[in-house]
Design an enzyme around this catalytic site. Structure first.
Site, short mmCIF file in Angstrom:
data_model
loop_
_atom_site.label_atom_id
_atom_site.label_comp_id
_atom_site.label_asym_id
_atom_site.label_seq_id
_atom_site.Cartn_x
_atom_site.Cartn_y
_atom_site.Cartn_z
N LYS A 68 -68.27 56.11 19.98
CA LYS A 68 -68.66 57.29 20.75
C LYS A 68 -67.43 57.89 21.39
CE LYS A 68 -71.97 59.85 22.47
NZ LYS A 68 -71.06 61.01 22.31
N LYS A 92 -64.26 52.01 28.32
CA LYS A 92 -65.18 52.72 29.20
C LYS A 92 -66.63 52.36 28.89
CE LYS A 92 -64.22 57.04 29.70
NZ LYS A 92 -64.11 58.49 29.48
N LYS A 104 -62.57 58.95 19.43
CA LYS A 104 -62.12 60.23 19.98
C LYS A 104 -61.69 61.12 18.84
CE LYS A 104 -61.96 61.86 24.23
NZ LYS A 104 -62.92 61.53 25.29
N THR A 188 -70.55 64.04 33.94
CA THR A 188 -69.25 63.46 34.31
C THR A 188 -69.01 63.63 35.80
OG1 THR A 188 -68.36 63.92 32.11
CG2 THR A 188 -66.78 63.50 33.87
N ASN A 219 -65.17 72.12 33.79
CA ASN A 219 -66.57 71.77 34.03
C ASN A 219 -66.69 70.60 34.99
OD1 ASN A 219 -69.45 71.93 33.51
ND2 ASN A 219 -69.19 70.02 32.39
#
Length: 428
Positions: A68, A92, A104, A188, A219
């Protein structure tokens, strides 16, 4: 760069390995990505010119589940950067306790130089190039720097065209109209807010007397600034790529956000205005913002912002890493010696991947949750993992960063041992 970003990232693994019992074979495996893909993405520009962009996708480790990780559009994207980000995503996901590995992706491009149609062609072309490398059970992309729900929607649609079936679970961070989760765009920031609130409560720091500076008003940074402002924190400085604004009495964050959101073209995918254009505030550079005398510093832009060159100048008491890798390993040591508490990215910004996991679950089940349900589940997860990492740091007398990596390594080790595959373990 004297040391690659990936080599620097490995130093965090080396520190954590001193506190975990794990086989040499497993350690060796964790030092290398499982698979890396480099692709060329040809795009027909509106002018008729053909331009080729370099793209990457790295799947780092899938011991705990499908990989992911986000996709970023930025001129400085490189294989070294993407590989490092995939490494961080592995830890993470393990640190926050969701059953994913790390990946990524990215394209070396200045997205603001492209029209909306050119961005769509680029996004669909990238998926054409990596379609065999991703999938709902293999590798699930998401938004990152300069990508958003619109771009994720294009990517999901292109993958669905290629696979000849509607495949909402192939990416997360999509528009809700095509399977996106409520709460994903703010996840986030919301997750970071829960971590900050937990730490500040532990240290008995009241919001009303806590000053905050935020580098990066994208964001995550903008939403986090709003959440902190509404909770009573004094947000005195924010910045974007063009510079920072500063008011020691505190900024009117809703006004700053309104200005940024309204000063953009009708067809723009990105905001074209800088927060610096909002008058009656002191202007600073991004570098100056990092050295302000504040209680809390939040790097929410890009990696390598606090280094050996400027770590001695940091005056904040707490740093919360909303960006990936904003503090390098050399700076870590200086900050620790100066009594600065650094709360690591693999905890602070894990709210995004947590709600991405929620979105993936909803896509797979066909059952969709309310915003209240999403945020409640996120709060429970962030506060529980923060508490465990804090306790581990205290019990083993570790920095919070090393404690977070140890916490992640324990889960990775358990998964490796449960699989018991020959690729990890030598014959006894």
């Amino acid at each position: 760069m004297s040391q690659s970003l990936f080599a620097d990232a490995m130093t965090r693994l080396d520190k954590a390995l001193q506190h975990v019992s794990i086989s040499p074979e497993a350690i060796e495996r964790l030092r290398y990505p499982k698979a890396s893909l480099s692709v060329s993405v040809p795009v027909r520009l509106d002018s008729g010119e053909l331009k080729v962009f370099q793209g990457y996708r790295v799947r780092y480790d899938d011991t705990r589940g499908p990989t992911k990780g986000g996709i970023r559009y930025h001129p400085n994207v490189s294989l070294d950067e993407v590989q490092s980000l995939a490494f961080w995503m592995t830890f993470k996901c393990a640190a926050i306790g969701i059953p994913f590995g790390g990946a990524k992706g990215g394209i070396a491009v200045n997205p603001k130089a492209l029209s909306r149609m050119e961005l769509e062609r680029l996004s669909r072309g990238y998926i054409d190039a990596i379609a065999d490398f991703i999938g709902p059970d293999t590798d699930i992309p998401a938004p990152d720097v300069y990508t958003n729900a619109t771009i994720m929607g294009w990517m999901m649609d292109q993958y669905s065209i290629i696979s000849r079936r509607f495949s909402p679970a192939v990416v997360t961070g999509k528009p809700t109209a095509i399977g996106g989760s409520l709460g994903r765009e703010t996840a986030t920031a919301m997750g970071a807010y829960f971590v900050i609130r937990s730490l500040m409560t532990k240290h008995q720091k009241l919001p009303q007397v806590t000053t905050v500076a935020i580098q990066g008003f994208g964001n995550a940074g903008a939403v986090l600034a709003q959440l902190l402002y509404e909770a009573g924190y004094k947000v005195v400085a924010v910045s974007d790529s063009k510079g920072a604004i500063y008011n020691p009495q505190g900024l009117d964050i809703p006004r700053v956000r309104t200005y940024q959101q309204t000063h953009k073209g009708i067809e723009a995918v990105y905001c074209e205005e800088s927060v610096c254009n909002l008058g009656d505030r002191q202007l600073l550079t991004n570098s100056e913002l990092l050295t302000l005398d504040v209680d809390v510093l939040i790097p929410a832009a890009l990696e390598n912002q606090i280094t050996l060159a400027n770590a001695h100048e940091v005056k904040a008491k707490f740093i919360f890493e909303v960006a990936n890798g904003p503090v390098n390993s050399a700076a870590d040591l200086i900050l620790q010696q100066n009594g600065v508490c650094v709360v690591p990215d693999i905890l602070v910004n894990s709210g995004g991947v947590t709600v991405s996991y929620f979105e993936w679950l909803q896509n797979r089940s066909g059952l969709y949750w309310s915003l209240e349900d999403v945020n409640q589940r996120l709060q429970e997860k962030m506060e529980a993992e923060t508490s465990q990492i804090l306790n581990l740091a205290q019990d083993l007398n570790l920095s919070l960063r090393t404690a977070a990596y140890v916490h992640a390594l324990k889960r990775l080790t358990a998964a490796i041992e449960a699989k018991g595959t020959q690729q990890y373990f030598a014959k006894s």
